[in-house]
Enzyme design. Structure first.
Site, PDB file in Angstrom:
ATOM      1  N   CYS A 186      48.583  11.006  80.455  1.00 47.54           N
ATOM      2  CA  CYS A 186      50.015  11.094  80.741  1.00 47.54           C
ATOM      3  C   CYS A 186      50.358  12.441  81.377  1.00 47.54           C
ATOM      4  O   CYS A 186      49.696  13.447  81.120  1.00 47.54           O
ATOM      5  CB  CYS A 186      50.813  10.935  79.451  1.00 47.54           C
ATOM      6  SG  CYS A 186      50.501   9.384  78.598  1.00 47.54           S
ATOM      7  N   GLY A 208      49.855   1.452  73.570  1.00 47.14           N
ATOM      8  CA  GLY A 208      50.365   2.807  73.424  1.00 47.14           C
ATOM      9  C   GLY A 208      51.818   2.863  72.978  1.00 47.14           C
ATOM     10  O   GLY A 208      52.657   2.103  73.470  1.00 47.14           O
TER      11      GLY A 208
END
Length: 309
Positions: free
Chosen positions: A132, A48
């Site tokens: 997230c 990521g």
């Protein structure tokens, strides 16, 4: 043995075969170049990427568990600028599709990353990590609220022309409704599942095994959960699905394809068998030959339900 046609298409992303690597388990690709033939893979999903570099969590941050692994790496990465200048030049030399996983703390951050990654040779699609926290919504993860998931999907789609894959969190009550929400937001495909949340305790010291206390559980232990969720999502959406979760053999991969996945990602297995992806590709050819199938697409979603009589 004649080779079957393994080509698939993931929402506008054509792959030579359905075997991909999972984000966070394969570095930026180059780390595995001496261990596996990268050019043979269907696709590589890099770890990521955030706007600013992230140092990650303090150690210990990886713990082995029964049939799996707990990790609390903390999304460590080099940041978007270093990724573009240091990692992309190598990635664009590969004859394999490259998917960049992105993460952010707000809609604006996701949109910025999507726009910044567009138009670069060697970047073929985006995978959006919605596990997230949304800092503007009190830290609630984008991936547990359908409306927020839909909003981040729409923001990314507006900012890029690249195919967009949304990575779904399993830590929800109804995975199918989350998939439907991102489909409505314009997602070209979904990948699932991200890690489950778990923890471990050292009984001698009576302290958590991870410095972060809790972490993401992955590996063979989560495969039945992942397989169930892929099957449920396949009933709920019309966009392609990429199955993730405990896949280490060709048989594992085939189960996900039969359940409705168009492609799969190999994650934790890369740590203890770096050649797992290539073995799966070989195994797919063998299975299709034995089943007298000429292409992998013909087995997708062909699970047989009900009585066998």
């Amino acid at each position: 043995m004649p080779k079957a046609d393994l080509q698939v298409n993931i929402g506008g992303l054509p792959l030579r075969n359905p075997v991909m690597t999972a984000s966070g388990t394969f570095g930026y690709g180059r780390e595995f170049e001496n261990l596996v033939n990268l050019h043979r893979l269907g696709g590589i999903v890099v770890k990521g990427i955030s706007i600013q570099p992230r140092p990650g969590n303090p150690p210990p941050r990886i713990v082995e568990t029964s049939s799996g692994m707990l990790n609390a790496i903390g999304l460590e990465n080099v940041g978007i600028e270093r990724f573009l200048t240091e990692k992309v030049p190598y990635l664009k030399t590969l004859r394999t599709k490259v998917v960049v996983n992105i993460l952010g703390d707000s809609l604006d951050e996701y949109a910025y990353l999507a726009e910044k990654l567009s138009g670069h040779e060697g970047i073929h699609a985006l995978e959006v990590n919605i596990s997230c926290p949304n800092v503007k919504k009190g830290g609630v993860a984008f991936g547990v609220d359908p409306e927020m998931a839909k909003a981040v999907t729409a923001a990314v789609k507006t900012a890029t022309d690249l195919p967009v894959m949304i990575k779904l969190s399993p830590n929800v009550t109804d995975i199918a409704s989350m998939a439907q929400a991102v489909e409505q937001g314009g997602a070209d495909s979904v990948s699932l599942i991200n890690t489950l949340i778990g923890m471990g305790i050292d009984t001698s010291s009576r302290r958590p095994k991870l410095a972060n206390v809790i972490g993401g559980l992955s590996g063979p232990a989560i495969k039945p959960v992942a397989l169930r969720m892929v099957w449920q999502v396949a009933q709920a959406v019309s966009i392609p699905i990429v199955g993730i979760g405990g896949i280490e053999t060709a048989e594992d991969a085939i189960e996900f394809l039969l359940a409705g996945a168009t492609a799969i990602q190999v994650g934790t297995a890369n740590f203890y068998d770096p050649q797992a992806t290539e073995k799966i590709i070989t195994g797919l050819h063998q299975y299709l030959y034995e089943q007298k199938e000429i292409c992998v697409r013909s087995i997708i979603g062909t699970i047989r339900l009900g009585s066998s009589t």
